[in-house]
Write a protein that holds these residues in place. Structure first.
Motif, PDB file in Angstrom:
ATOM      1  N   UNK A  93      55.055  23.689  70.658  1.00  0.00           N
ATOM      2  CA  UNK A  93      54.422  24.997  70.492  1.00  0.00           C
ATOM      3  C   UNK A  93      54.697  25.537  69.092  1.00  0.00           C
ATOM      4  N   UNK A  94      55.924  25.412  68.617  1.00  0.00           N
ATOM      5  CA  UNK A  94      56.272  25.893  67.284  1.00  0.00           C
ATOM      6  C   UNK A  94      55.518  25.129  66.207  1.00  0.00           C
ATOM      7  N   UNK A  95      55.426  23.807  66.363  1.00  0.00           N
ATOM      8  CA  UNK A  95      54.729  22.980  65.382  1.00  0.00           C
ATOM      9  C   UNK A  95      53.244  23.310  65.339  1.00  0.00           C
ATOM     10  N   UNK A  96      52.616  23.419  66.519  1.00  0.00           N
ATOM     11  CA  UNK A  96      51.183  23.701  66.570  1.00  0.00           C
ATOM     12  C   UNK A  96      50.872  25.106  66.056  1.00  0.00           C
ATOM     13  N   UNK A 142      47.825  27.154  67.486  1.00  0.00           N
ATOM     14  CA  UNK A 142      48.203  28.080  68.557  1.00  0.00           C
ATOM     15  C   UNK A 142      48.393  29.474  67.970  1.00  0.00           C
ATOM     16  N   UNK A 143      48.348  30.457  68.839  1.00  0.00           N
ATOM     17  CA  UNK A 143      48.577  31.838  68.400  1.00  0.00           C
ATOM     18  C   UNK A 143      50.003  31.989  67.892  1.00  0.00           C
ATOM     19  N   UNK A 166      57.087  32.955  69.609  1.00  0.00           N
ATOM     20  CA  UNK A 166      57.979  34.113  69.691  1.00  0.00           C
ATOM     21  C   UNK A 166      58.223  34.531  71.143  1.00  0.00           C
ATOM     22  N   UNK A 167      57.146  34.549  71.952  1.00  0.00           N
ATOM     23  CA  UNK A 167      57.245  35.099  73.301  1.00  0.00           C
ATOM     24  C   UNK A 167      57.489  34.059  74.385  1.00  0.00           C
TER      25      UNK A 167
END
Length: 436
Positions: free
Chosen positions: A83-86, A92-93, A98-99
């Protein structure tokens, strides 16, 4: 003469590390080499366990899974990194890295932990959903007082709310649950499972309460009476039995009540959220300085507002301008200079930003018996925003224009804000051609 059948070569290799007595197994499955300790120094037992591990790995490969079992917490960490990479590359948003991790760490890892992810079934998800509902009331979070989080490189904390999450909150978190398990399926860590939806029970009317025109008139009248009490004064009874009339108000109390009244008039005349009014600076009232001394008809100002992650420009009702003047004059009187653009509109006697009118507003509501509406729902400063929207709709303003001016959507207005008494719309509900 009987001959012993030749034993087939085992599909794995048993070995002991130099200087050790514990057996381990090594074999290839799914294009990868698997090494695993058998946790025994007995050769026959090691041989038996090795066959079990090899058979399970091959079964998983044949069914489209990875050869080794992955515990949930490892997959969760791998998913967070993805998620962080995308998000960094814009796929990704930016709010997801963060959330999402706090939800994954506290709830998902807290519930599934080391459980093999391919052993999780739909009944486990159902149990998780119920566990999550009661996490803060009767579950693991009932004794947690504060939640720590990081923002801007600082570790902050806020009070924990010991309540059942709203249906919208639960559904929002299920988006994360589905995304994680769908990614685990793509990685071959597990088979497909269905994530059930949150079943919506009959909803109660949980709209924030507004005011009727009669109630708002009472609120304004009571507020003005508190600013300008009756000439006869107020009876004061001391502890030693003395009685006298107080004809003059405490100037600090008077100032606070004037600012509260201005806050009410501006909130009800603009529809601003409480956070937007708190953040309002003098530089955000566009055109006020230039037209401050002009006739009322020529004072065309706009409010630039920000709060709750939203921002925009609004057109206030004309009645608001006189109360902006009142706050301007109070600032000069108390601080000793004209406000700068970065000074707050709602300022205390030292020119610092007033954080909330919650306490004073609650006292005023109690004074005029308007603390709760007919449903028993407690009114707050947010009720001023609801009053503005309801009055604009009742007066015939286009709901699309109202939505734009209040930085919300038509759907949200229809669901939460447009609390207009049907009696006030009776003429619109009886078209001309239906009247006798």
């Amino acid at each position: 003469m009987l001959q012993r059948a030749k034993q087939p070569k085992p599909p794995f290799t048993l070995f002991q590390r130099p200087g050790g007595t514990i057996w381990s197994v090594r074999f290839s499955a799914g294009g990868k080499q698997i090494r695993k300790s058998l946790e025994t120094d007995n050769y026959d037992e090691a041989h038996h366990r090795a066959y079990q591990i090899w058979s399970e790995a091959n079964y998983r490969v044949k069914n489209g899974l990875t050869a080794t079992v992955r515990p949930f917490h490892e997959v969760a960490e791998e998913f967070i990194k993805l998620v962080e990479t995308e998000s960094e590359r814009g796929d990704r948003s930016e709010y997801q890295p963060r959330d999402w991790p706090p939800v994954i760490h506290r709830y998902l890892v807290g519930f599934f932990g080391d459980k093999p992810i391919d052993a999780i079934r739909e009944p486990d998800i159902e149990r998780y959903i119920e566990w999550r509902r009661t996490y803060w009331t009767t579950g693991p979070g009932k004794d947690i007082l504060y939640i720590r989080y990081e923002r801007g490189g600082k570790i902050l904390r806020r009070s924990a709310r010991h309540e059942v999450p709203s249906v919208s909150r639960q559904r929002g978190e299920l988006v994360i649950v589905r995304a994680l398990f769908q990614q685990a399926l793509k990685w071959g860590y597990m088979g497909k499972i269905e994530i059930p939806d949150i079943k919506v029970r009959k909803r109660t009317d949980n709209r924030r309460p507004s005011f009727t025109p009669e109630e708002f008139a009472l609120l304004i009248t009571t507020s003005l009476e508190r600013i300008h009490p009756a000439p006869s004064g107020r009876k004061i009874l001391s502890r030693d039995g003395r009685v006298w009339l107080q004809h003059r108000q405490n100037q600090h109390v008077l100032s606070d009540r004037i600012k509260l009244h201005a806050y009410i008039e501006i909130g009800a005349g603009t529809g601003m959220r409480p956070t937007e009014m708190k953040n309002l600076n003098w530089g955000n009232i566009v055109g006020f300085r230039a037209t401050r001394d002009a006739p009322v008809r020529d004072r065309d100002v706009r409010f630039q507002v920000q709060g709750k992650g939203k921002h925009g420009t609004l057109v206030p009702l004309p009645s608001v301008i006189s109360w902006v003047h009142t706050l301007w004059d109070k600032f000069i009187d108390e601080v000793g200079r004209e406000p700068n653009d970065d000074d707050p509109v709602f300022a205390d006697r030292e020119g610092k930003r007033i954080q909330s009118f919650k306490k004073g507003f609650a006292e005023l509501l109690n004074a005029c018996g308007l603390k709760q509406d007919y449903r028993g729902a407690s009114r707050t400063t947010y009720s001023l925003r609801h009053y503005y929207i309801s009055e604009m709709i009742a007066s015939g303003a286009d709901v699309y224009d109202v939505a734009r001016n209040t930085r919300t959507s038509i759907a949200v207005i229809d669901k939460h804000y447009g609390q207009v008494d049907v009696e006030r719309l009776k003429d619109k509900l009886k078209p001309e051609h239906t009247r006798f």
